[in-house]
Design a protein around this motif. Sequence first.
Motif, PDB file in Angstrom:
ATOM      1  N   PRO A  42      -4.068 -15.022   5.455  1.00 22.18           N
ATOM      2  CA  PRO A  42      -5.034 -14.001   5.368  1.00 22.18           C
ATOM      3  C   PRO A  42      -5.303 -13.583   3.711  1.00 22.18           C
ATOM      4  CG  PRO A  42      -2.873 -12.977   6.046  1.00 22.18           C
ATOM      5  CD  PRO A  42      -2.889 -14.458   5.716  1.00 22.18           C
ATOM      6  N   TYR A  43      -6.443 -13.361   3.475  1.00 21.43           N
ATOM      7  CA  TYR A  43      -6.799 -13.032   2.142  1.00 21.43           C
ATOM      8  C   TYR A  43      -7.787 -11.767   2.157  1.00 21.43           C
ATOM      9  CZ  TYR A  43      -4.615 -16.990   0.264  1.00 21.43           C
ATOM     10  OH  TYR A  43      -3.815 -18.116  -0.426  1.00 21.43           O
ATOM     11  N   SER A  44      -7.575 -10.878   1.362  1.00 25.59           N
ATOM     12  CA  SER A  44      -8.626  -9.622   1.333  1.00 25.59           C
ATOM     13  C   SER A  44      -9.515  -9.835  -0.042  1.00 25.59           C
ATOM     14  CB  SER A  44      -7.891  -8.566   1.296  1.00 25.59           C
ATOM     15  OG  SER A  44      -6.906  -8.312   0.048  1.00 25.59           O
ATOM     16  N   GLN A  45      -9.292 -10.783  -0.732  1.00 24.66           N
ATOM     17  CA  GLN A  45     -10.138 -11.155  -2.045  1.00 24.66           C
ATOM     18  C   GLN A  45     -11.015 -12.204  -1.649  1.00 24.66           C
ATOM     19  OE1 GLN A  45     -10.149  -8.745  -4.297  1.00 24.66           O
ATOM     20  NE2 GLN A  45      -8.308  -7.857  -3.481  1.00 24.66           N
ATOM     21  N   PHE A  46     -11.912 -12.105  -0.980  1.00 23.12           N
ATOM     22  CA  PHE A  46     -12.912 -13.038  -0.738  1.00 23.12           C
ATOM     23  C   PHE A  46     -14.271 -12.679  -0.813  1.00 23.12           C
ATOM     24  CE2 PHE A  46     -12.234 -11.275   3.435  1.00 23.12           C
ATOM     25  CZ  PHE A  46     -13.683 -11.533   3.942  1.00 23.12           C
ATOM     26  N   MET A  57     -16.174 -17.692  -1.888  1.00 21.56           N
ATOM     27  CA  MET A  57     -14.979 -17.820  -2.827  1.00 21.56           C
ATOM     28  C   MET A  57     -13.940 -16.938  -2.092  1.00 21.56           C
ATOM     29  SD  MET A  57     -14.167 -15.314  -4.928  1.00 21.56           S
ATOM     30  CE  MET A  57     -14.535 -13.607  -4.891  1.00 21.56           C
ATOM     31  N   PHE A  58     -12.510 -17.624  -2.401  1.00 17.37           N
ATOM     32  CA  PHE A  58     -11.290 -16.510  -2.273  1.00 17.37           C
ATOM     33  C   PHE A  58     -10.682 -16.759  -3.498  1.00 17.37           C
ATOM     34  CE2 PHE A  58      -9.570 -20.386  -0.939  1.00 17.37           C
ATOM     35  CZ  PHE A  58      -8.248 -20.456  -1.137  1.00 17.37           C
ATOM     36  N   SER A  59      -9.899 -15.480  -3.730  1.00 16.17           N
ATOM     37  CA  SER A  59      -8.919 -15.429  -4.665  1.00 16.17           C
ATOM     38  C   SER A  59      -7.356 -15.231  -4.371  1.00 16.17           C
ATOM     39  CB  SER A  59      -9.621 -14.314  -5.770  1.00 16.17           C
ATOM     40  OG  SER A  59      -8.810 -14.377  -6.807  1.00 16.17           O
ATOM     41  N   ALA A  60      -6.498 -15.993  -5.009  1.00 16.18           N
ATOM     42  CA  ALA A  60      -5.153 -15.648  -4.719  1.00 16.18           C
ATOM     43  C   ALA A  60      -4.308 -15.827  -6.004  1.00 16.18           C
ATOM     44  CB  ALA A  60      -4.684 -17.427  -3.947  1.00 16.18           C
ATOM     45  N   ASN A  61      -3.441 -14.915  -5.743  1.00 13.49           N
ATOM     46  CA  ASN A  61      -2.256 -14.802  -6.928  1.00 13.49           C
ATOM     47  C   ASN A  61      -1.238 -15.791  -6.489  1.00 13.49           C
ATOM     48  OD1 ASN A  61      -3.336 -12.300  -8.089  1.00 13.49           O
ATOM     49  ND2 ASN A  61      -2.770 -11.064  -6.687  1.00 13.49           N
ATOM     50  N   GLN A  62      -0.382 -15.758  -7.370  1.00 10.29           N
ATOM     51  CA  GLN A  62       0.815 -16.697  -6.979  1.00 10.29           C
ATOM     52  C   GLN A  62       1.962 -16.257  -5.874  1.00 10.29           C
ATOM     53  OE1 GLN A  62       0.271 -15.043 -10.113  1.00 10.29           O
ATOM     54  NE2 GLN A  62       2.031 -13.851 -10.165  1.00 10.29           N
ATOM     55  N   ASN A  63       2.736 -17.034  -5.517  1.00 10.27           N
ATOM     56  CA  ASN A  63       3.486 -16.370  -4.546  1.00 10.27           C
ATOM     57  C   ASN A  63       4.686 -15.879  -5.334  1.00 10.27           C
ATOM     58  OD1 ASN A  63       5.247 -18.659  -5.424  1.00 10.27           O
ATOM     59  ND2 ASN A  63       5.195 -19.855  -3.513  1.00 10.27           N
ATOM     60  N   THR A  64       5.717 -15.474  -4.448  1.00 17.97           N
ATOM     61  CA  THR A  64       6.742 -14.658  -5.011  1.00 17.97           C
ATOM     62  C   THR A  64       7.859 -15.274  -6.226  1.00 17.97           C
ATOM     63  OG1 THR A  64       8.180 -15.100  -3.027  1.00 17.97           O
ATOM     64  CG2 THR A  64       7.050 -12.945  -3.187  1.00 17.97           C
TER      65      THR A  64
END
Length: 103
Positions: A42-46, A57-64
């Motif tokens: 799931p992504y909320s930045q799309f 487009m979607f945007s993802a940060n890095q994992n932990t």
Amino acid sequence: MFYETRTNNHGLPYDPFKSCVTPRPIGWISTIGTDGINNLAPYSQFQNLTFDPPYVMFSANQNTEGHRKDSVVNAEAVGEFVYNMATYDLREAVNISAQEFPS
């Protein structure tokens, strides 16, 4: 105006940046890795960017651990991803799929 949410004392329990756009719909991004393994996250930045030609487009940060997320790695390697609407009826499944799992 520039407002840095991480350094200003806003007194809120969470960073208010994520509340700048509401409601923030959640989209499931599905990808397939070069190994053929499916991934759904799931992504909320799309966002849709344009309709001619159609771009999403979607945007993802890095994992932990500071590594790129599987969705990004797969989309870049294979060259495609699919946006899937995460509806209210699917909310429990969306929450489960938000966990950080091994690749």
